[in-house]
Scaffold this motif. Structure first.
Motif, short mmCIF file in Angstrom:
data_model
loop_
_atom_site.label_atom_id
_atom_site.label_comp_id
_atom_site.label_asym_id
_atom_site.label_seq_id
_atom_site.Cartn_x
_atom_site.Cartn_y
_atom_site.Cartn_z
N TYR A 121 -9.89 -11.46 30.80
CA TYR A 121 -9.72 -10.94 29.44
C TYR A 121 -9.38 -9.45 29.38
N GLU A 181 -6.68 -7.85 27.03
CA GLU A 181 -6.99 -7.53 25.64
C GLU A 181 -7.31 -6.04 25.44
N GLU A 235 -20.72 -3.61 28.15
CA GLU A 235 -21.23 -3.90 26.81
C GLU A 235 -21.29 -2.64 25.96
N LYS A 257 -17.59 -1.67 25.13
CA LYS A 257 -16.87 -2.59 24.24
C LYS A 257 -17.33 -2.49 22.79
N GLU A 258 -18.56 -2.08 22.59
CA GLU A 258 -19.14 -2.07 21.24
C GLU A 258 -18.28 -1.33 20.21
N ASN A 285 -15.05 -3.29 19.30
CA ASN A 285 -15.20 -4.70 18.89
C ASN A 285 -14.44 -5.65 19.81
N LEU A 286 -14.56 -5.40 21.11
CA LEU A 286 -13.89 -6.25 22.10
C LEU A 286 -14.78 -7.44 22.46
N ARG A 287 -14.17 -8.44 23.04
CA ARG A 287 -14.88 -9.66 23.42
C ARG A 287 -16.02 -9.34 24.37
N LYS A 288 -17.18 -9.85 24.06
CA LYS A 288 -18.34 -9.66 24.92
C LYS A 288 -18.51 -10.90 25.79
N ILE A 289 -18.97 -10.69 27.00
CA ILE A 289 -19.16 -11.77 27.97
C ILE A 289 -20.64 -11.83 28.31
N ASN A 290 -21.20 -13.03 28.39
CA ASN A 290 -22.62 -13.11 28.72
C ASN A 290 -22.84 -12.70 30.18
N GLN A 346 -21.83 -15.13 33.13
CA GLN A 346 -20.39 -15.23 33.31
C GLN A 346 -19.87 -13.94 33.97
#
Length: 163
Positions: free
Chosen positions: A43, A46, A111, A114-115, A118-123, A126
């Motif tokens: 990702y 992005e 994390e 990205k905050e 507003n980018l995709r967060k990954i657990n 993963q």
């Protein structure tokens, strides 16, 4: 099963020199940065606007975490990291713990970074799997080179003793 345990208990040279650990850490951080910046897996495509600072931050975090894993435990647990006791199994355990620690540090950095965007967060699980996938390449390379260099040095010493 005996063959596996026998192999895991084989002696393995763990280079205790801080300069070597620093060099490995720099190469690891640089590899992670370059790999992520050039190939943009998981990702990262992005992140067009922030890809350079993000991957630099990931590389620096990987460098610091790698150095901490290589340096601090050896200072605290001297008997465990003794050259006389070091084995392939202990090295593999250190690599597993190290990559896990590095993955958690990188996930936390990501994390936070990205905050605001507003980018995709990954657990975390993963992200750890991604960290293991990317880290396998340089780890195998470094272990191979270290073993080869040490073996060649010891063979030269042996030849000198024979002459």
């Amino acid at each position: 099963m005996k063959a596996i345990f026998s192999w895991l208990n084989k002696p393995y040279y763990f280079n205790p020199k801080p300069l070597y650990k620093l060099k490995i850490s720099i190469y690891h951080g640089l590899f992670i940065f370059l790999f992520l910046y050039i190939f943009r897996p998981f990702y990262l495509h992005e992140f067009d606007e922030i890809i350079l600072p993000y991957t630099i931050g990931i590389g620096i975090t990987a460098f610091v975490a790698t150095f901490l894993i290589l340096y601090l435990p050896a200072l605290i647990f001297k008997d465990y990291f003794s050259e006389d006791n070091w084995t392939i199994g202990r090295n593999l355990l250190l690599m597993f713990v190290g990559v896990t620690f590095i993955g958690v540090a990188l996930w936390y950095f990501g994390e936070i970074y990205k905050e605001p965007y507003n980018l995709r967060k990954i657990n975390l699980l993963q992200f750890l799997s991604y960290t293991f996938l990317v880290s396998l390449i340089p780890l195998i390379f470094f272990v191979f080179l270290n073993e080869k260099n040490i073996r060649l040095r010891r063979e030269k010493r042996l030849k000198k003793l024979e002459n």
